[in-house]
Write a protein that holds these residues in place. Structure first.
Motif, mmCIF file in Angstrom:
data_model
loop_
_atom_site.group_PDB
_atom_site.id
_atom_site.type_symbol
_atom_site.label_atom_id
_atom_site.label_comp_id
_atom_site.label_asym_id
_atom_site.label_seq_id
_atom_site.Cartn_x
_atom_site.Cartn_y
_atom_site.Cartn_z
ATOM 1 N N ALA A 66 33.776 -10.161 -55.116
ATOM 2 C CA ALA A 66 34.839 -11.018 -55.653
ATOM 3 C C ALA A 66 34.293 -11.943 -56.733
ATOM 4 O O ALA A 66 35.031 -12.404 -57.597
ATOM 5 C CB ALA A 66 35.476 -11.833 -54.531
ATOM 6 N N SER A 67 32.992 -12.205 -56.690
ATOM 7 C CA SER A 67 32.442 -13.124 -57.687
ATOM 8 C C SER A 67 31.405 -12.492 -58.615
ATOM 9 O O SER A 67 30.866 -13.169 -59.486
ATOM 10 C CB SER A 67 31.845 -14.351 -56.991
ATOM 11 N N HIS A 68 31.097 -11.208 -58.397
ATOM 12 C CA HIS A 68 30.118 -10.534 -59.270
ATOM 13 C C HIS A 68 30.587 -9.109 -59.554
ATOM 14 O O HIS A 68 31.056 -8.433 -58.639
ATOM 15 C CB HIS A 68 28.751 -10.429 -58.584
ATOM 16 N N ALA A 69 30.408 -8.646 -60.778
ATOM 17 C CA ALA A 69 30.649 -7.228 -61.079
ATOM 18 C C ALA A 69 29.444 -6.444 -60.567
ATOM 19 O O ALA A 69 28.299 -6.789 -60.874
ATOM 20 C CB ALA A 69 30.815 -7.038 -62.574
ATOM 21 N N ILE A 70 29.691 -5.409 -59.751
ATOM 22 C CA ILE A 70 28.567 -4.758 -59.062
ATOM 23 C C ILE A 70 28.628 -3.229 -59.105
ATOM 24 O O ILE A 70 29.689 -2.624 -59.228
ATOM 25 C CB ILE A 70 28.484 -5.184 -57.572
ATOM 26 N N VAL A 71 27.439 -2.652 -58.973
ATOM 27 C CA VAL A 71 27.293 -1.267 -58.566
ATOM 28 C C VAL A 71 26.807 -1.356 -57.122
ATOM 29 O O VAL A 71 25.763 -1.967 -56.858
ATOM 30 C CB VAL A 71 26.238 -0.516 -59.407
ATOM 31 N N VAL A 72 27.588 -0.823 -56.196
ATOM 32 C CA VAL A 72 27.239 -0.962 -54.782
ATOM 33 C C VAL A 72 26.980 0.418 -54.199
ATOM 34 O O VAL A 72 27.718 1.364 -54.464
ATOM 35 C CB VAL A 72 28.353 -1.712 -54.004
ATOM 36 N N ASP A 73 25.894 0.556 -53.431
ATOM 37 C CA ASP A 73 25.622 1.864 -52.836
ATOM 38 C C ASP A 73 25.602 1.773 -51.323
ATOM 39 O O ASP A 73 25.382 0.709 -50.744
ATOM 40 C CB ASP A 73 24.319 2.462 -53.380
ATOM 41 N N GLY A 74 25.914 2.928 -50.689
ATOM 42 C CA GLY A 74 25.941 2.962 -49.226
ATOM 43 C C GLY A 74 26.460 4.284 -48.722
ATOM 44 O O GLY A 74 26.130 5.353 -49.243
ATOM 45 N N ARG A 75 27.274 4.208 -47.681
ATOM 46 C CA ARG A 75 27.832 5.418 -47.081
ATOM 47 C C ARG A 75 29.352 5.474 -47.238
ATOM 48 O O ARG A 75 29.933 6.542 -47.369
ATOM 49 C CB ARG A 75 27.505 5.458 -45.580
ATOM 50 N N ASP A 76 29.967 4.293 -47.171
ATOM 51 C CA ASP A 76 31.431 4.214 -47.103
ATOM 52 C C ASP A 76 31.994 3.200 -48.092
ATOM 53 O O ASP A 76 33.079 2.666 -47.888
ATOM 54 C CB ASP A 76 31.853 3.824 -45.680
ATOM 55 N N MET A 77 31.261 2.941 -49.159
ATOM 56 C CA MET A 77 31.723 1.919 -50.117
ATOM 57 C C MET A 77 32.996 2.369 -50.831
ATOM 58 O O MET A 77 33.891 1.574 -51.085
ATOM 59 C CB MET A 77 30.611 1.605 -51.133
ATOM 60 N N GLY A 78 33.102 3.674 -51.117
ATOM 61 C CA GLY A 78 34.283 4.180 -51.821
ATOM 62 C C GLY A 78 35.462 4.485 -50.901
ATOM 63 O O GLY A 78 36.562 4.751 -51.377
ATOM 64 N N THR A 79 35.226 4.449 -49.606
ATOM 65 C CA THR A 79 36.312 4.749 -48.661
ATOM 66 C C THR A 79 36.766 3.469 -47.955
ATOM 67 O O THR A 79 37.834 2.937 -48.252
ATOM 68 C CB THR A 79 35.846 5.798 -47.625
ATOM 69 N N ALA A 80 35.921 2.928 -47.064
ATOM 70 C CA ALA A 80 36.342 1.783 -46.251
ATOM 71 C C ALA A 80 36.365 0.471 -47.021
ATOM 72 O O ALA A 80 37.170 -0.413 -46.720
ATOM 73 C CB ALA A 80 35.396 1.642 -45.052
ATOM 74 N N VAL A 81 35.483 0.313 -48.002
ATOM 75 C CA VAL A 81 35.301 -1.029 -48.566
ATOM 76 C C VAL A 81 36.036 -1.220 -49.897
ATOM 77 O O VAL A 81 36.720 -2.220 -50.087
ATOM 78 C CB VAL A 81 33.787 -1.349 -48.708
ATOM 79 N N PHE A 82 35.895 -0.266 -50.813
ATOM 80 C CA PHE A 82 36.550 -0.397 -52.124
ATOM 81 C C PHE A 82 37.381 0.843 -52.448
ATOM 82 O O PHE A 82 37.033 1.628 -53.331
ATOM 83 C CB PHE A 82 35.495 -0.616 -53.223
ATOM 84 N N PRO A 83 38.505 1.031 -51.746
ATOM 85 C CA PRO A 83 39.326 2.211 -52.034
ATOM 86 C C PRO A 83 39.857 2.226 -53.466
ATOM 87 O O PRO A 83 40.210 3.281 -53.981
ATOM 88 C CB PRO A 83 40.463 2.125 -51.003
ATOM 89 N N ASP A 84 39.877 1.049 -54.133
ATOM 90 C CA ASP A 84 40.384 0.983 -55.512
ATOM 91 C C ASP A 84 39.273 0.843 -56.549
ATOM 92 O O ASP A 84 39.542 0.416 -57.681
ATOM 93 C CB ASP A 84 41.355 -0.207 -55.663
ATOM 94 N N ALA A 85 38.059 1.166 -56.193
ATOM 95 C CA ALA A 85 36.949 1.010 -57.151
ATOM 96 C C ALA A 85 37.221 1.774 -58.437
ATOM 97 O O ALA A 85 37.854 2.830 -58.424
ATOM 98 C CB ALA A 85 35.651 1.518 -56.522
#
Ligand code: CDP
Ligand code: CDP
Length: 224
Positions: free
Chosen positions: A125-144
């Motif tokens: 919410a306060s930083h533009a990021i590249v985030v890596d993991g297992r479920d970042m595109g599903t559970a966390v940022f569905p609108d990435a």
């Protein structure tokens, strides 16, 4: 790219262990002038915190792991975030075997997952990021803005992990043992390791790291 005030830019890079997520994310973030956040690092830091509390991992309650999680935070650096336990940098402590062999147990706990996801969202919410993991595109940022699913064959992932760890080409026996260990973790992590329906798949088995970074940067720029 990081100047969109309404919705800070999020690029997600998910995939199995040693597919290249963290190092690739770091390079993509540097090229796009974003910060890299490694969500696995947060699970590792919680595991490290709980290991310091003693008791065999089989006896850990979810409540006690959540208690440990509340002592964990991430601090923004120039290009990434560092893990903090009770406010102190603990990067050096979280990559060892004790944490690696226990972290998937912690990552199975639903309330711990919810806690990590809230921390990741608050950071975004306060930083533009590249985030890596297992479920970042599903559970966390569905609108990435961009979701990447990074994969490679298990034996190639094992080779990369061993080269990363030892700095030399592995023997056949080392390769076989590491491949088995990665496949064991793939199996254990499979429920939370899912590609988003709209993710771009990148099989990096035959790619160099520079090629995969260039591809992801190109995709991100297209979606500016
Ligand atoms: O680098 P590697 O893929 O080996 O692991 P990591 O990214 O450091 O993540 C450590 C562990 O945390 C993984 O094996 C998963 O069990 C868990 N994890 C997760 O469940 N969800 C995430 N978004 C990130 C990591
Ligand atoms: O974060 P994750 O566990 O998915 O993988 P990593 O730690 O970023 O990558 C494992 C190793 O593979 C690193 O040393 C990378 O430089 C290397 N590598 C890669 O990511 N992609 C290639 N095409 C070749 C090597």
């Amino acid at each position: 790219m990081s100047s969109d005030k309404r919705s800070p830019l999020v690029v997600t890079i998910d995939g199995p262990a040693a597919s290249g997520k963290s190092s690739t994310s770091q390079m993509v973030a540097a090229r796009l002038d974003l910060r890299h956040l490694d969500s696995g690092m947060i699970y590792r830091t919680i595991t490290h915190a709980r290991l310091r509390g003693g008791e065999a991992p089989e006896q850990w309650t979810e409540q006690s792991v959540l208690h440990a999680a509340r002592r964990v935070s991430v601090a923004p650096g120039a290009t990434s975030f560092t893990p903090r336990l009770d406010g102190a940098d603990c990067e050096a402590a979280i990559r060892g075997d004790a944490v690696t062999s226990t972290v998937s147990l912690v990552a199975k706990m639903p309330h711990v997952r919810a806690w990590v996801n809230a921390l990741v969202r608050a950071t975004a919410a306060s930083h533009a990021i590249v985030v890596d993991g297992r479920d970042m595109g599903t559970a966390v940022f569905p609108d990435a803005r961009l979701k990447v699913w990074l994969l490679a064959l298990p034996q190639e992932r094992a080779r990369r992990r061993l080269v990363q760890r030892t700095g030399r080409a592995p023997t056949d026996a080392e390769l076989a043992a590491e491949t088995a260990e990665l496949e064991r973790r793939d199996l254990y992590d499979r429920e939370q390791t899912q590609p988003a329906a709209d993710a771009v798949w990148l099989d990096t088995t035959g790619m160099t790291q520079d090629e995969q970074v260039a591809k992801i940067v190109e995709l991100a720029l297209e979606r500016r």
